[in-house]
Design a protein around this motif. Sequence first.
Motif, short mmCIF file in Angstrom:
data_model
loop_
_atom_site.label_atom_id
_atom_site.label_comp_id
_atom_site.label_asym_id
_atom_site.label_seq_id
_atom_site.Cartn_x
_atom_site.Cartn_y
_atom_site.Cartn_z
N GLU A 216 37.68 29.33 34.59
CA GLU A 216 38.92 28.59 34.84
C GLU A 216 39.54 28.28 33.49
O GLU A 216 38.96 27.57 32.67
N THR A 217 40.72 28.84 33.24
CA THR A 217 41.31 28.76 31.91
C THR A 217 42.73 28.24 31.93
O THR A 217 43.41 28.25 32.96
N LEU A 218 43.18 27.80 30.76
CA LEU A 218 44.56 27.39 30.54
C LEU A 218 45.02 27.99 29.23
O LEU A 218 44.31 27.90 28.22
N SER A 219 46.20 28.60 29.24
CA SER A 219 46.72 29.26 28.04
C SER A 219 48.12 28.78 27.71
O SER A 219 48.87 28.31 28.58
N TRP A 220 48.46 28.92 26.44
CA TRP A 220 49.83 28.66 25.99
C TRP A 220 50.13 29.59 24.82
O TRP A 220 49.47 29.55 23.79
N GLU A 221 51.10 30.47 25.02
CA GLU A 221 51.55 31.41 23.99
C GLU A 221 50.37 32.13 23.32
O GLU A 221 50.30 32.26 22.10
N GLY A 222 49.45 32.59 24.15
CA GLY A 222 48.34 33.40 23.66
C GLY A 222 47.09 32.64 23.29
O GLY A 222 46.03 33.24 23.07
N GLU A 223 47.16 31.32 23.22
CA GLU A 223 45.97 30.50 22.94
C GLU A 223 45.34 30.10 24.26
O GLU A 223 46.02 29.54 25.14
N THR A 224 44.05 30.37 24.43
CA THR A 224 43.39 30.12 25.70
C THR A 224 42.24 29.14 25.54
O THR A 224 41.44 29.24 24.61
N ARG A 225 42.17 28.20 26.47
CA ARG A 225 41.05 27.25 26.53
C ARG A 225 40.26 27.49 27.81
O ARG A 225 40.83 27.56 28.89
N LEU A 226 38.95 27.65 27.68
CA LEU A 226 38.07 27.76 28.84
C LEU A 226 37.73 26.35 29.30
O LEU A 226 37.05 25.59 28.61
N LEU A 227 38.24 25.99 30.48
CA LEU A 227 38.03 24.64 31.01
C LEU A 227 36.65 24.48 31.63
O LEU A 227 36.14 23.37 31.74
N GLY A 228 36.06 25.59 32.03
CA GLY A 228 34.74 25.56 32.65
C GLY A 228 34.53 26.80 33.48
O GLY A 228 35.44 27.59 33.70
N VAL A 229 33.29 26.96 33.95
CA VAL A 229 32.93 28.12 34.76
C VAL A 229 32.46 27.66 36.13
O VAL A 229 31.67 26.71 36.24
N LEU A 230 32.95 28.33 37.15
CA LEU A 230 32.63 28.02 38.54
C LEU A 230 31.64 29.05 39.06
O LEU A 230 31.82 30.25 38.85
N SER A 231 30.59 28.59 39.73
CA SER A 231 29.68 29.53 40.38
C SER A 231 30.28 29.95 41.72
O SER A 231 31.05 29.21 42.33
N ARG A 232 29.90 31.14 42.18
CA ARG A 232 30.45 31.64 43.44
C ARG A 232 29.33 32.32 44.21
O ARG A 232 28.73 33.29 43.73
N GLN A 233 29.03 31.81 45.39
CA GLN A 233 28.01 32.42 46.23
C GLN A 233 28.69 33.30 47.26
O GLN A 233 29.50 32.84 48.06
N MET A 234 28.37 34.60 47.21
CA MET A 234 28.97 35.56 48.14
C MET A 234 28.06 35.82 49.32
O MET A 234 26.83 35.63 49.25
#
Length: 427
Positions: A216-234
């Motif tokens: 889960e990320t947020l970017s501005w003009e090419g700069e990206t911050r990783l806000l965290g990672v979500l697990s996903r059970q399929m």
Amino acid sequence: MTIAALEALTFGLGRLAEAAGGAGHPLCLLTGDRAVYRHELAHLTPEALAVLDIVDVDTFDESACAAALAAVPDLRGLVNSTDTWSVPGADLAAKLGLPGPDPAAVRLLHDKSRVRTLLHERGLSRGRALTVPADPADPSNPAHASAASLAAATEILREIGLPAVLKDSAGTSSRNVWPVRDEQQLHAALAEAAQRAFAGRLFAEPFFSGPVYSAETLSWEGETRLLGVLSRQMSPEPSVREEAAAFPVAFPAPELGLLQDWVGRVLATAGHDTGFAHVEFVLTTEGPELVEINRRIGGALVGEALCRALGTNVYEAMVDTALGRRPALLDSPVDASSGPATGFVLVYPDRRGTLTGWTGLDTLSAFPGSPEWYPTALPGRRVEHLDDQRGCTGIVLAEAATAELALHRALSAAGSVRPVVAADDEG
């Protein structure tokens, strides 16, 4: 100044309205179906209710949307947080002179096969994409069907190999996705695909083995911050529906740093430089492999999970982006340990038919983690699809100190909830 939204995700409208109101702006929602937001509308805070205006319009009609937006007083920004309306939303923002992404970049991200090919060419994916003929089988002509399907299968085996995945290049909610591990499954998938309508086109890519996550990320003009990672059970194959998720996953710092670097390079290569992104990936024995990029905040309850874990309303960043200004969240010191972790479980019926309600909702309060119920369907709705997210009738969310414990709590609570479905022969 007014901010408009061209539809929205099922959950999060209240948070978005509060964010707009907190910034001093009314929010105008354009929607073709208010019922999609019934849960959100029923739980709006007074602050959100005071700033929200809803305009009923055919949101699949771009001209009608343009006219509706032109009538919005002092319109300064357009929020576009869905996959379905990502391309028309970008086009409308450009036509109206509003801040927004390059429509060409949005079209690229909306095409999973093009993204896969681009990443493969740039050395960011071990697999390539192979477009499959739009009509590999003709049910009215068995001889043609057999020959066309055989030719498509032969090319997939030669160029992609097995195991592989066949899917819609512009699909959503895991619709039209076929994991195939042998030739029999491949031919069956091609035959089934020939009977389906596609939002994009059918293509094949390698199947990557490993657990599935989303960055889960947020970017501005090419700069990206990783806000965290979500697990996903399929779900077990051959179904491809999402069963459960938890946030934030506690990766060791070195591995989290590698994921931050990888997702930044992937987004830059794919042309996404501003706004939220929900980047699904498989963590293989050789590192992360992309599943798909969604240029939005995550669906289901991902937005709510982010707000709770980060201890802030992340939808404020959506408002900032819509107004063309650097999101404050990008520079905020908050991290994913600021608040409680969450786990949520999607609740599916075990058969097709008409949903009449649920049992067990009155027992949720007995479980730890303060479980909450988020309905996605109303009694009276027919359940047709059990193999993808369209069959989901609701979501149970629970909290804990870690994502692992939150998921355990959510699974426990959700196990007590059962959709009641009347089969066709009962009606």
